[in-house]
Write a protein that holds these residues in place. Structure first.
Motif, mmCIF file in Angstrom:
data_model
loop_
_atom_site.group_PDB
_atom_site.id
_atom_site.type_symbol
_atom_site.label_atom_id
_atom_site.label_comp_id
_atom_site.label_asym_id
_atom_site.label_seq_id
_atom_site.Cartn_x
_atom_site.Cartn_y
_atom_site.Cartn_z
ATOM 1 N N ASN A 115 0.823 -1.200 0.000
ATOM 2 C CA ASN A 115 0.000 0.000 0.000
ATOM 3 C C ASN A 115 0.863 1.258 0.000
ATOM 4 O OD1 ASN A 115 -2.102 1.815 0.154
ATOM 5 N ND2 ASN A 115 -2.942 0.998 2.027
ATOM 6 N N ALA A 116 1.891 1.271 0.833
ATOM 7 C CA ALA A 116 2.741 2.457 0.940
ATOM 8 C C ALA A 116 3.488 2.744 -0.364
ATOM 9 C CB ALA A 116 3.736 2.282 2.085
ATOM 10 N N ALA A 117 4.048 1.715 -0.961
ATOM 11 C CA ALA A 117 4.897 1.914 -2.136
ATOM 12 C C ALA A 117 4.130 1.993 -3.449
ATOM 13 C CB ALA A 117 5.932 0.783 -2.215
ATOM 14 N N PHE A 118 3.063 1.207 -3.561
ATOM 15 C CA PHE A 118 2.391 1.087 -4.854
ATOM 16 C C PHE A 118 0.917 1.478 -4.827
ATOM 17 C CE2 PHE A 118 5.726 -2.222 -4.675
ATOM 18 C CZ PHE A 118 6.582 -1.667 -5.620
ATOM 19 N N GLY A 119 0.387 1.812 -3.652
ATOM 20 C CA GLY A 119 -1.016 2.162 -3.550
ATOM 21 C C GLY A 119 -1.946 0.973 -3.723
ATOM 22 N N TYR A 120 -1.417 -0.225 -3.520
ATOM 23 C CA TYR A 120 -2.215 -1.447 -3.651
ATOM 24 C C TYR A 120 -2.557 -1.955 -2.259
ATOM 25 C CZ TYR A 120 -3.797 -6.024 -5.144
ATOM 26 O OH TYR A 120 -4.571 -7.141 -5.363
ATOM 27 N N CYS A 121 -3.815 -1.812 -1.882
ATOM 28 C CA CYS A 121 -4.266 -2.228 -0.559
ATOM 29 C C CYS A 121 -4.797 -3.656 -0.642
ATOM 30 C CB CYS A 121 -5.341 -1.273 -0.050
ATOM 31 S SG CYS A 121 -6.048 -1.744 1.532
ATOM 32 N N LEU A 122 -4.028 -4.584 -0.168
ATOM 33 C CA LEU A 122 -4.396 -5.995 -0.222
ATOM 34 C C LEU A 122 -5.667 -6.273 0.576
ATOM 35 C CD1 LEU A 122 -3.448 -8.681 -1.396
ATOM 36 C CD2 LEU A 122 -2.037 -8.992 0.639
ATOM 37 N N GLY A 123 -5.773 -5.715 1.764
ATOM 38 C CA GLY A 123 -6.971 -5.893 2.575
ATOM 39 C C GLY A 123 -8.202 -5.303 1.909
ATOM 40 N N CYS A 124 -8.019 -4.179 1.214
ATOM 41 C CA CYS A 124 -9.139 -3.560 0.487
ATOM 42 C C CYS A 124 -9.616 -4.468 -0.637
ATOM 43 C CB CYS A 124 -8.715 -2.212 -0.092
ATOM 44 S SG CYS A 124 -8.202 -0.999 1.140
ATOM 45 N N GLU A 125 -8.680 -5.100 -1.319
ATOM 46 C CA GLU A 125 -9.042 -6.015 -2.398
ATOM 47 C C GLU A 125 -9.796 -7.229 -1.861
ATOM 48 O OE1 GLU A 125 -8.790 -5.378 -5.640
ATOM 49 O OE2 GLU A 125 -7.951 -3.432 -5.099
ATOM 50 N N VAL A 126 -9.366 -7.745 -0.716
ATOM 51 C CA VAL A 126 -10.073 -8.865 -0.083
ATOM 52 C C VAL A 126 -11.491 -8.433 0.282
ATOM 53 C CG1 VAL A 126 -10.136 -10.365 1.959
ATOM 54 C CG2 VAL A 126 -7.976 -9.993 0.739
ATOM 55 N N TYR A 127 -11.626 -7.230 0.809
ATOM 56 C CA TYR A 127 -12.942 -6.682 1.153
ATOM 57 C C TYR A 127 -13.857 -6.675 -0.072
ATOM 58 C CZ TYR A 127 -16.439 -3.154 2.392
ATOM 59 O OH TYR A 127 -17.606 -2.478 2.621
ATOM 60 N N LEU A 128 -13.346 -6.180 -1.193
ATOM 61 C CA LEU A 128 -14.152 -6.094 -2.417
ATOM 62 C C LEU A 128 -14.547 -7.478 -2.935
ATOM 63 C CD1 LEU A 128 -12.273 -3.170 -4.187
ATOM 64 C CD2 LEU A 128 -14.475 -3.073 -2.979
ATOM 65 N N VAL A 129 -13.628 -8.433 -2.865
ATOM 66 C CA VAL A 129 -13.951 -9.804 -3.284
ATOM 67 C C VAL A 129 -15.033 -10.394 -2.384
ATOM 68 C CG1 VAL A 129 -13.023 -12.155 -3.425
ATOM 69 C CG2 VAL A 129 -11.735 -10.257 -4.403
ATOM 70 N N LEU A 130 -14.896 -10.192 -1.083
ATOM 71 C CA LEU A 130 -15.905 -10.704 -0.152
ATOM 72 C C LEU A 130 -17.256 -10.059 -0.408
ATOM 73 C CD1 LEU A 130 -13.875 -10.914 3.176
ATOM 74 C CD2 LEU A 130 -14.698 -12.802 1.776
ATOM 75 N N ARG A 131 -17.278 -8.773 -0.688
ATOM 76 C CA ARG A 131 -18.539 -8.075 -0.977
ATOM 77 C C ARG A 131 -19.200 -8.642 -2.237
ATOM 78 N NH1 ARG A 131 -20.591 -3.327 1.782
ATOM 79 N NH2 ARG A 131 -21.689 -3.173 -0.192
ATOM 80 N N ARG A 132 -18.384 -8.898 -3.268
ATOM 81 C CA ARG A 132 -18.936 -9.437 -4.518
ATOM 82 C C ARG A 132 -19.470 -10.834 -4.327
ATOM 83 N NH1 ARG A 132 -14.031 -8.539 -7.580
ATOM 84 N NH2 ARG A 132 -13.711 -6.429 -6.949
ATOM 85 N N THR A 133 -18.765 -11.651 -3.571
ATOM 86 C CA THR A 133 -19.177 -13.056 -3.420
ATOM 87 C C THR A 133 -20.346 -13.217 -2.460
ATOM 88 O OG1 THR A 133 -17.493 -13.445 -1.729
ATOM 89 C CG2 THR A 133 -16.915 -13.995 -4.004
ATOM 90 N N THR A 134 -20.501 -12.322 -1.499
ATOM 91 C CA THR A 134 -21.604 -12.443 -0.546
ATOM 92 C C THR A 134 -22.837 -11.650 -0.979
ATOM 93 O OG1 THR A 134 -20.744 -10.632 0.806
ATOM 94 C CG2 THR A 134 -20.087 -12.859 1.414
ATOM 95 N N ALA A 135 -22.707 -10.794 -1.985
ATOM 96 C CA ALA A 135 -23.829 -9.970 -2.435
ATOM 97 C C ALA A 135 -24.822 -10.766 -3.275
ATOM 98 C CB ALA A 135 -23.331 -8.781 -3.224
ATOM 99 N N SER A 136 -24.388 -11.881 -3.858
ATOM 100 C CA SER A 136 -25.306 -12.602 -4.748
ATOM 101 C C SER A 136 -26.193 -13.558 -4.036
ATOM 102 C CB SER A 136 -24.562 -13.391 -5.797
ATOM 103 O OG SER A 136 -23.212 -13.468 -5.671
#
Length: 136
Positions: A115-136
């Motif tokens: 996140n600090a070096a590349f702006g890639y938040c791994l936890g944020c990505e996991v959050y989005l995947v969980l939201r997509r998989t539990t929304a259906s």
């Protein structure tokens, strides 16, 4: 609610430095302090965490108005994930096995560095995947 993306990267930079120091020193107390920061970010939101307050009061005003915002939910979830790894690290450093503490801190450090070096938040990505998989 939305947060200044520069604030989350600032917090990730400080977290990276703290977790690197924990790996080098094996400091239980320093890791406990970082766990409290993660807990504050997860429970109160990243803007109200200690690093968020430092950014909002000391750093952000010197940078000018933000050009980019992000939803507050994913970074808040990421703070919770960081807390889980910090707690596992505390167990490893406090009661053993030591490899558990080292591995948990190393994982949290890797995520904070991304996140600090590349702006890639791994936890944020996991959050989005969980939201997509539990929304259906």
């Amino acid at each position: 609610m939305r947060v200044d993306i520069r604030g989350t990267r600032f917090a990730a930079s400080v977290t990276t430095a703290v977790l690197a120091a924990v790996l080098v020193t094996g400091s239980f107390r320093l890791l406990a302090a970082q766990a409290l920061v993660f807990a504050a970010g997860a429970l109160l939101g990243v803007g109200r965490s200690p690093y968020g307050l430092v950014f909002r009061t000391l750093v952000g005003p010197r940078l000018g108005p933000p050009a980019e915002f992000e939803a507050a939910g994913p970074p808040r979830f990421a703070q919770g994930v960081g807390l889980v790894f910090a707690l596992a690290g505390l167990v490893g450093y406090g009661a053993g096995p030591l490899w558990l503490g080292t591995a948990a801190v190393a994982c949290a450090l890797a995520a904070a560095f991304l996140n600090a070096a590349f702006g890639y938040c791994l936890g944020c990505e996991v959050y989005l995947v969980l939201r997509r998989t539990t929304a259906s």
